[in-house]
Design a protein around this motif. Sequence first.
Motif, PDB file in Angstrom:
ATOM      1  N   GLN A 279     -20.600  -5.610 116.379  1.00 16.69           N
ATOM      2  CA  GLN A 279     -20.517  -3.972 117.849  1.00 16.69           C
ATOM      3  C   GLN A 279     -21.498  -2.879 116.653  1.00 16.69           C
ATOM      4  O   GLN A 279     -21.640  -2.437 117.455  1.00 16.69           O
ATOM      5  CB  GLN A 279     -18.839  -4.145 117.935  1.00 16.69           C
ATOM      6  CG  GLN A 279     -18.131  -4.495 118.943  1.00 16.69           C
ATOM      7  CD  GLN A 279     -17.244  -6.062 118.368  1.00 16.69           C
ATOM      8  OE1 GLN A 279     -16.679  -6.543 117.229  1.00 16.69           O
ATOM      9  NE2 GLN A 279     -17.300  -6.962 119.449  1.00 16.69           N
ATOM     10  N   HIS A 280     -20.501  -3.437 115.500  1.00 16.03           N
ATOM     11  CA  HIS A 280     -21.309  -1.464 114.791  1.00 16.03           C
ATOM     12  C   HIS A 280     -22.306  -1.605 115.247  1.00 16.03           C
ATOM     13  O   HIS A 280     -23.555  -0.704 114.413  1.00 16.03           O
ATOM     14  CB  HIS A 280     -20.065  -1.467 113.526  1.00 16.03           C
ATOM     15  CG  HIS A 280     -18.444  -0.898 114.063  1.00 16.03           C
ATOM     16  ND1 HIS A 280     -18.054  -1.287 113.501  1.00 16.03           N
ATOM     17  CD2 HIS A 280     -18.676  -0.256 115.099  1.00 16.03           C
ATOM     18  CE1 HIS A 280     -16.450  -0.828 114.042  1.00 16.03           C
ATOM     19  NE2 HIS A 280     -16.830  -0.283 115.075  1.00 16.03           N
ATOM     20  N   CYS A 281     -23.219  -2.872 114.291  1.00 16.05           N
ATOM     21  CA  CYS A 281     -24.471  -3.416 114.293  1.00 16.05           C
ATOM     22  C   CYS A 281     -25.376  -2.818 115.456  1.00 16.05           C
ATOM     23  O   CYS A 281     -26.351  -2.136 115.451  1.00 16.05           O
ATOM     24  CB  CYS A 281     -24.729  -4.820 113.982  1.00 16.05           C
ATOM     25  SG  CYS A 281     -24.932  -5.742 111.794  1.00 16.05           S
ATOM     26  N   GLY A 282     -24.203  -2.986 116.589  1.00 19.34           N
ATOM     27  CA  GLY A 282     -24.624  -2.509 117.675  1.00 19.34           C
ATOM     28  C   GLY A 282     -25.147  -1.178 117.717  1.00 19.34           C
ATOM     29  O   GLY A 282     -25.585  -0.034 118.497  1.00 19.34           O
ATOM     30  N   VAL A 283     -24.330  -0.647 117.009  1.00 19.01           N
ATOM     31  CA  VAL A 283     -24.389   0.912 117.499  1.00 19.01           C
ATOM     32  C   VAL A 283     -25.242   1.679 116.225  1.00 19.01           C
ATOM     33  O   VAL A 283     -26.257   1.901 115.879  1.00 19.01           O
ATOM     34  CB  VAL A 283     -23.279   1.201 116.972  1.00 19.01           C
ATOM     35  CG1 VAL A 283     -23.266   3.218 116.960  1.00 19.01           C
ATOM     36  CG2 VAL A 283     -21.852   1.167 118.060  1.00 19.01           C
ATOM     37  N   ALA A 284     -25.423   0.754 115.092  1.00 15.58           N
ATOM     38  CA  ALA A 284     -26.357   1.188 113.745  1.00 15.58           C
ATOM     39  C   ALA A 284     -27.423   1.336 114.330  1.00 15.58           C
ATOM     40  O   ALA A 284     -28.257   1.951 113.824  1.00 15.58           O
ATOM     41  CB  ALA A 284     -25.322   0.811 112.981  1.00 15.58           C
ATOM     42  N   TYR A 285     -27.769  -0.048 114.900  1.00 22.27           N
ATOM     43  CA  TYR A 285     -29.081  -0.543 115.114  1.00 22.27           C
ATOM     44  C   TYR A 285     -29.431  -0.621 116.148  1.00 22.27           C
ATOM     45  O   TYR A 285     -29.478  -1.353 116.848  1.00 22.27           O
ATOM     46  CB  TYR A 285     -30.099  -1.949 114.514  1.00 22.27           C
ATOM     47  CG  TYR A 285     -29.292  -1.998 113.295  1.00 22.27           C
ATOM     48  CD1 TYR A 285     -29.299  -0.710 111.929  1.00 22.27           C
ATOM     49  CD2 TYR A 285     -27.658  -2.342 112.708  1.00 22.27           C
ATOM     50  CE1 TYR A 285     -29.570  -1.319 110.712  1.00 22.27           C
ATOM     51  CE2 TYR A 285     -27.451  -2.705 111.309  1.00 22.27           C
ATOM     52  CZ  TYR A 285     -28.874  -2.514 110.181  1.00 22.27           C
ATOM     53  OH  TYR A 285     -28.070  -2.391 109.044  1.00 22.27           O
TER      54      TYR A 285
ATOM     55  N   LEU B 299     -21.717   9.815 116.597  1.00 25.49           N
ATOM     56  CA  LEU B 299     -21.327   9.525 114.615  1.00 25.49           C
ATOM     57  C   LEU B 299     -20.786   8.909 114.340  1.00 25.49           C
ATOM     58  O   LEU B 299     -19.500   8.612 114.595  1.00 25.49           O
ATOM     59  CB  LEU B 299     -21.830  10.839 113.846  1.00 25.49           C
ATOM     60  CG  LEU B 299     -23.102  11.405 114.018  1.00 25.49           C
ATOM     61  CD1 LEU B 299     -22.939  13.298 113.447  1.00 25.49           C
ATOM     62  CD2 LEU B 299     -24.271  11.128 113.703  1.00 25.49           C
ATOM     63  N   PRO B 300     -21.281   7.970 113.602  1.00 28.60           N
ATOM     64  CA  PRO B 300     -19.967   7.000 112.250  1.00 28.60           C
ATOM     65  C   PRO B 300     -18.886   7.743 112.318  1.00 28.60           C
ATOM     66  O   PRO B 300     -17.798   7.500 112.150  1.00 28.60           O
ATOM     67  CB  PRO B 300     -20.878   6.773 111.140  1.00 28.60           C
ATOM     68  CG  PRO B 300     -22.086   6.970 111.200  1.00 28.60           C
ATOM     69  CD  PRO B 300     -22.176   7.898 113.190  1.00 28.60           C
ATOM     70  N   PHE B 301     -19.213   9.382 111.965  1.00 28.11           N
ATOM     71  CA  PHE B 301     -17.640   9.733 110.979  1.00 28.11           C
ATOM     72  C   PHE B 301     -16.968  10.280 111.847  1.00 28.11           C
ATOM     73  O   PHE B 301     -15.610  11.141 112.121  1.00 28.11           O
ATOM     74  CB  PHE B 301     -18.275  10.761 110.127  1.00 28.11           C
ATOM     75  CG  PHE B 301     -19.448  10.056 109.319  1.00 28.11           C
ATOM     76  CD1 PHE B 301     -21.475  10.399 109.528  1.00 28.11           C
ATOM     77  CD2 PHE B 301     -18.921   9.362 108.628  1.00 28.11           C
ATOM     78  CE1 PHE B 301     -21.903  10.032 108.453  1.00 28.11           C
ATOM     79  CE2 PHE B 301     -19.772   9.062 107.238  1.00 28.11           C
ATOM     80  CZ  PHE B 301     -20.942   9.114 107.133  1.00 28.11           C
TER      81      PHE B 301
END
Length: 227
Positions: free
Chosen positions: A198-204, A219-221
Motif C-alpha cells: 500500500q505504502h509503495c503505492g503512495v511512495a512511488y 505527506l508521510p508525516f
Amino acid sequence: MSWTDERIERLKKMWSDGATASQIADELGGVSRNAVIGKAHRLGLDARPSPVKPGEEKEKKPAAAAAPAAPKAEPKPAPAAPVVEAQPEPAPQRPQPAPAAAAPAAASPAPATETVVQYRSVGPGGFIRQGPGEQQAPIPPAPPRRLVPAKPSPEIADKTSLLDLNDRICKWPMGHPGEPDFHFCGQAANPGFPYCVQHCGVAYQAQLPRRDRRPPPPLPFGGPRIR
DNA sequence: CCCTGATTCGC
DNA sequence: GCGAATCAGG
C-alpha cells in the motif's frame, strides 16, 4: 508576490517547524530563499543554527565597488544588556527525594524567598532540562545491569517502533516523530522496497505530464503540524 | 559544486 | 520593507 498575512503566517510556522529557507521558499512560491531568510529576520524569528561561525568578527570587506566614505558609524551595541539567566538558587535545604514527575510549573510557592523566574528548555522527549546550578543532588548510581531497550509506554507497546525496524517490514511513518504514539506501519514490506504494498503505492508514482497531474497525496508525516 | 543561514545595502 | 548579492561553513 507580496507578504500577505497568510504567507507570513506560513513562513512563521514552517520556520519554527525547522523547514529550511529553500523549502519554505518553494512551498510559498514566488519568493527566493533569500527573500524568506530576509523576511524571517525582519520578523525577528529565531535565528537558526547557521553554518557560518559566529566566532571571529569579520573585518571590513574589500569594498569592491567604490564604497563612499563609511556611511554609518557603528557604535557597538550596548555591551552588557543584563543577560537574563536562570539564577542558581541557594538551595539551602537538601532537596526532597524528588517527586519524579518534576512539577514543571514554577508555580510551586517558594516560601518567603524572592520570586525568581526560571527559564528551562524542553528536551526532545518533552522532559525538562535542568538548569545550571540546580543539579538534583546525588546521582543515582547506575545499576550494574545490562541496559535493555524498553518501550516508552504501554501505549505503543504493540506498535512498530524504530527499534523494531528491519528490512522486511514497512517503514512508513505513522503520526509525527516525537509524539508518544509515533510508530511505523510495520506491515510486511514489499520485497525489495522499504514499504508495504500500500505504502509503495503512495511512495512511488509514475510521473505524469504537468497538466494532468493530481495534487500530491498527504505527506508521510501527515502534513504540516497544526498548532 | 551542492547545500545551509547571515548580512549588507541599493532600491 | 524587500530581496539580490555576497559571505562563509558543512
